[in-house]
Design an enzyme around this catalytic site. Structure first.
Site, PDB file in Angstrom:
ATOM      1  N   GLU A 107      42.321 -26.061 -53.531  1.00 47.21           N
ATOM      2  CA  GLU A 107      43.761 -26.300 -53.611  1.00 47.21           C
ATOM      3  C   GLU A 107      44.309 -26.930 -52.332  1.00 47.21           C
ATOM      4  O   GLU A 107      45.229 -27.748 -52.385  1.00 47.21           O
ATOM      5  CB  GLU A 107      44.475 -24.986 -53.932  1.00 47.21           C
ATOM      6  CG  GLU A 107      44.186 -24.535 -55.367  1.00 47.21           C
ATOM      7  CD  GLU A 107      44.804 -23.200 -55.716  1.00 47.21           C
ATOM      8  OE1 GLU A 107      45.580 -23.147 -56.683  1.00 47.21           O
ATOM      9  OE2 GLU A 107      44.503 -22.209 -55.024  1.00 47.21           O
ATOM     10  N   GLU A 127      38.981 -18.854 -60.173  1.00 45.62           N
ATOM     11  CA  GLU A 127      39.882 -17.698 -60.100  1.00 45.62           C
ATOM     12  C   GLU A 127      39.898 -16.827 -61.352  1.00 45.62           C
ATOM     13  O   GLU A 127      39.928 -15.588 -61.231  1.00 45.62           O
ATOM     14  CB  GLU A 127      41.304 -18.166 -59.748  1.00 45.62           C
ATOM     15  CG  GLU A 127      41.506 -18.565 -58.296  1.00 45.62           C
ATOM     16  CD  GLU A 127      41.218 -20.037 -58.040  1.00 45.62           C
ATOM     17  OE1 GLU A 127      41.645 -20.551 -56.993  1.00 45.62           O
ATOM     18  OE2 GLU A 127      40.562 -20.681 -58.902  1.00 45.62           O
TER      19      GLU A 127
END
Length: 242
Positions: A107, A127
């Site tokens: 990210e 995740e």
């Protein structure tokens, strides 16, 4: 700084993520130091190069810290806030990715304007396998970068994108040998630095704003009145006549 190595040059900062004991996983201390870097670049705009130490960009967020976070911390957007700040820096940012860029590491790379990769680079967002989602920008930045189908393969099906696929999808601009990665990133920044600083800044602002004719016109109006525009165009015309 304890988690970052920062090299300050005249026209750029070079930031190296450095937590070798945790494969450069992004923890609260690193988030705080990245905020400090952003504050410096907001006060004195310069180009930014982000890379990782030891053959890894960042293998994710610090799971030990995430394990102890609850609803209130999630609503604070701890990692998202600093990645948003990186994305909104006045001048362009480049991520030089060697090895893993997973979870929060991916990210952070997605938040940069341009990414270069070594052949061993791997991007991914695992995740959901930990019972959470990629909530620091991947759910929408990755879609913008590679399209909905590939983004869903990464976010929902756990696909990892290797360097060749990243180049094919346009996630990275170039794949170069690890030993040449930083040099190539500096060449890219050198090319950017040769542009007018205000023109570069307004171009990024307009491009990140989604584009609108009125915004284009207003930004161009500012640039048309700048001394730098006249100096650069005079030099171009003089060169063309010689």
């Amino acid at each position: 700084m304890t988690t970052l190595a920062v090299e300050e040059l005249d026209d750029r900062l070079v930031v190296t993520l450095r937590r070798p004991e945790a494969r450069n996983a992004i923890n609260a201390a690193m988030v705080g130091e990245l905020h400090d870097v952003c504050a410096a670049l907001e006060e004195k705009p310069r180009l930014l190069l982000i890379t990782g130490d030891g053959g890894t960009f960042a293998a994710g967020a610090d799971i030990g810290e995430l394990r102890d976070r609850g609803r209130d911390q999630a609503l604070q957007g701890i990692n998202r806030a600093v990645f948003d700040r990186v994305a909104k820096l006045p001048l362009p940012t480049v991520a030089a990715v060697d090895g893993y860029a997973l979870g929060g590491g991916a990210e952070l790379a997605y938040a940069c304007d341009v990414r270069l990769a070594s052949p061993t680079a791997v991007f991914g967002n695992p995740e959901p396998g930990l019972g959470i989602l990629a909530a620091a920008g991947a759910s929408w930045r990755l879609r913008e970068l590679v399209g909905a189908s590939v983004a869903k393969q990464v976010l929902l099906a756990g696909r990892r994108i290797d360097a060749d696929a990243a180049l094919r999808f346009g996630l990275v601009a170039e794949v170069v040998p690890a030993g040449e990665l930083l040099g190539r990133a500096h060449e890219l920044l050198d090319r950017m630095a040769r542009s007018g600083a205000l023109a570069l800044r307004l171009t990024k602002l307009v491009a990140d704003g989604g584009g609108h004719p009125l915004t284009d016109d207003l930004a161009q109006a500012i640039l048309f009145e700048s001394d730098e525009k006249r100096v650069r165009m005079d030099a171009f015309l003089a060169g063309g006549r010689s």
